[in-house]
Scaffold this active site. Structure first.
Site, PDB file in Angstrom:
ATOM      1  N   CYS A 140       0.853  -1.175   0.000  1.00 52.26           N
ATOM      2  CA  CYS A 140       0.000   0.000   0.000  1.00 52.26           C
ATOM      3  C   CYS A 140       0.888   1.224   0.000  1.00 52.26           C
ATOM      4  CB  CYS A 140      -0.882   0.049   1.246  1.00 52.26           C
ATOM      5  SG  CYS A 140      -2.173  -1.180   1.279  1.00 52.26           S
TER       6      CYS A 140
ATOM      7  N   GLY B   4      -0.490   0.063  -4.864  1.00 51.50           N
ATOM      8  CA  GLY B   4      -1.814  -0.501  -4.634  1.00 51.50           C
ATOM      9  C   GLY B   4      -2.804   0.070  -5.622  1.00 51.50           C
TER      10      GLY B   4
ATOM     11  N   ASN C  68      -0.048   1.148   5.994  1.00 46.27           N
ATOM     12  CA  ASN C  68       0.683   0.264   5.090  1.00 46.27           C
ATOM     13  C   ASN C  68       1.401  -0.768   5.934  1.00 46.27           C
ATOM     14  OD1 ASN C  68       3.879   0.582   3.441  1.00 46.27           O
ATOM     15  ND2 ASN C  68       2.314  -0.965   3.097  1.00 46.27           N
ATOM     16  N   GLY C  69       1.073  -2.041   5.714  1.00 45.89           N
ATOM     17  CA  GLY C  69       1.760  -3.086   6.465  1.00 45.89           C
ATOM     18  C   GLY C  69       0.800  -4.145   6.956  1.00 45.89           C
TER      19      GLY C  69
ATOM     20  N   TYR D  69      11.478  -4.911  -5.580  1.00 47.87           N
ATOM     21  CA  TYR D  69      10.259  -4.811  -6.381  1.00 47.87           C
ATOM     22  C   TYR D  69       9.383  -3.602  -6.078  1.00 47.87           C
ATOM     23  CZ  TYR D  69       5.772  -6.093  -8.439  1.00 47.87           C
ATOM     24  OH  TYR D  69       4.614  -6.092  -9.153  1.00 47.87           O
TER      25      TYR D  69
END
Length: 496
Positions: free
Chosen positions: A26, A52, A127-128, A267
């Protein structure tokens, strides 16, 4: 992160054709101190869209009340046209682009989440993944808590609501001390923009400045988008509170050696971002250079698997002098909704997003370079496509080590049974991918590309568990699930 619907459900076998790729996490963005904050937030979210693509949302505060808007789909489909600040007025705002690994695509799971606490309005985006979220959630429900979503982010809201005494920031810190895992939070009260990063720095969070205003974001590319200056990273275990008086910093945890996520380099991060003071693009090129040293190939042309394989393929070509060509052309305009769960579409799925550039392939020995190999399904289809375009040989190289362990910190990584490198030898994988040779970057080579030396005996410098199995935190929910065989964690608590 936006919840995935049935077509993309990771428990099924009919993934989006890009499913062999690691799925994005995200992205979060926040700004304090500028009128039209929502418009700048939308721009920052555009820059973070790669993190995302399933849902997006913005929450703002105008000095009197909060405004929120959440949508399924891309930022550009929902926050362009009219000025977002006309619908979401205010001088501070937070935004979120989202992808989840479980649950359904329903609006109640889209972030930022907003709640009215006894201290006032509160919006938060995340995020996570909290590795003890289900355990805490179960305790809260037993105590009478009512949940409106399946997101682990909502667990934190309940913990904040139940915290005692002190300033709001004290309650916030009390809450994050009860959770574990990898996370980066951005949040709004009626006076303050808050940012928080997990104690190991697994998930990224950065501070920027635009004039006299401050910005929080997942990557530096978001600062570039809005013309802001990068100031510094939020330290691991740090909570920052930004208001009219400036920035205050709090240490929520004792300092320990950080372990940021290595997949930001492999990535996730955009190539033009700076992570940990390092250019992501340069690190990925160095991965390709080292890959060429470790796993050479006698070929005529080097072709990247777009888009994430491009920098490593350039590095491989520069190291060897073998020509680099765009032998695969990616169609950027294929939406998820076009993919249907039928055998015919599954068989042609790769061709919807990738086309072979026959002029660069026919009659040649081809080396394909990609950032990683997860299941191997899409890699095999790409190999077949290259052979069908007339390649005489096809060789494959991964610019990261073999992925042998699943993730529990916000990455959609399949369970171990579905990771090809966890279950097969190099020789067996070579046969399964139908290639003439197969090679992976070593873990030592990965660290070398980042300018580090891999320390086998000490704690790793990065969160690299997908390659090594060295998980940096307790996996409380995972361990419970393994112990009792429960699937509740997978389906009731989704990754944010």
């Amino acid at each position: 992160m936006a919840a995935s619907g049935p077509i993309d459900d990771p428990t099924t076998d009919y993934f989006d054709p890009a499913s062999d790729k690691i799925r994005e996490e995200c992205g979060v963005f926040g700004i304090f101190g500028l009128e039209n904050a929502a418009s700048l937030t939308a721009l920052g979210m555009h820059a973070l869209q790669h993190r995302g693509q399933e849902a997006c949302g913005i929450a703002s505060f105008d000095g009197e009340k909060f405004h929120t808007e959440r949508h399924l789909g891309l930022v550009g489909d929902n926050f362009t046209g009219d000025d977002p600040s006309e619908r979401l007025p205010g001088y501070m705002a937070i935004g979120h682009v989202r992808y989840s690994t479980a649950g359904q695509t329903i609006l109640r799971n889209v972030q930022p989440l907003f709640s009215m606490l006894h201290t006032g309005g509160f919006a938060i985006a995340h995020n996570g993944h909290l590795t003890n979220a289900y355990t805490i959630r179960e305790q809260l429900v037993e105590a009478g808590a009512l949940f409106q979503s399946t997101s682990d982010t909502e667990v934190l809201i309940h913990l904040i609501a139940r915290a005692k005494g002190g300033e709001f920031i004290d309650r916030f810190i009390n809450a994050i001390r009860q959770v574990d895992g990898g996370y980066a939070f951005v949040a709004l009260t009626d006076k303050t923009l808050i940012g928080a990063r997990d104690r190991l720095g697994i998930r990224p969070l950065l501070i920027g400045r635009l004039g006299d205003s401050y910005i929080l974001a997942s990557e530096t590319c978001a600062f570039d988008m809005v013309g802001a200056e990068f100031i510094r990273e939020v330290d691991p275990g740090e909570v920052v509170a930004i208001n009219a008086d400036g920035i205050r910093s709090f240490r929520a945890f004792p300092e320990i050696a950080p372990r940021p996520c290595v997949f930001e380099f492999v990535y996730f991060a955009r190539p033009d971002s700076i992570v940990g003071g390092k250019s992501v693009y340069n690190v990925r090129k160095r991965m390709g250079q080292r890959l060429a040293e470790e796993t050479p190939a006698d070929v005529d042309v080097i072709i990247p698997v777009p888009d994430s394989g491009v920098p490593a393929a350039i590095g491989f070509a520069q190291e060897t002098g073998i020509p680099f060509e765009l032998g695969i052309i990616r169609n950027h305009y294929v939406g998820r909704t076009f993919i249907q769960p039928t055998q015919q579409i599954r068989d042609m799925g790769v061709r919807l997003k990738h086309s072979a550039n026959r002029a660069m392939i026919e009659g040649k020995r081809v080396l394909l370079v990609d950032d990683s190999i997860v299941r191997g399904t899409t890699s095999t289809k790409i190999v077949r496509m290259i052979k069908a375009a007339g390649a005489t040989e096809v060789h494959f190289r991964s610019a990261s080590p073999p992925i042998k362990f699943p993730d529990h910190y916000g990455i959609d990584m399949p369970n171990k049974e579905k990771l090809i490198a966890a279950n097969y030898s190099l020789e067996a994988m070579t046969e399964m991918l139908e290639v003439d040779s197969l090679g992976f970057l070593s873990i030592e080579g990965l660290y070398w590309a980042m300018g580090e030396e891999y320390r086998r005996e000490d704690a790793p410098q990065y969160t690299d568990h997908c390659f090594t199995g060295h998980y940096p935190t307790p996996l409380i929910d995972r361990d419970r699930e393994m112990a009792d065989g429960s699937k509740q964690l997978s389906f009731l608590v989704e990754v944010a």
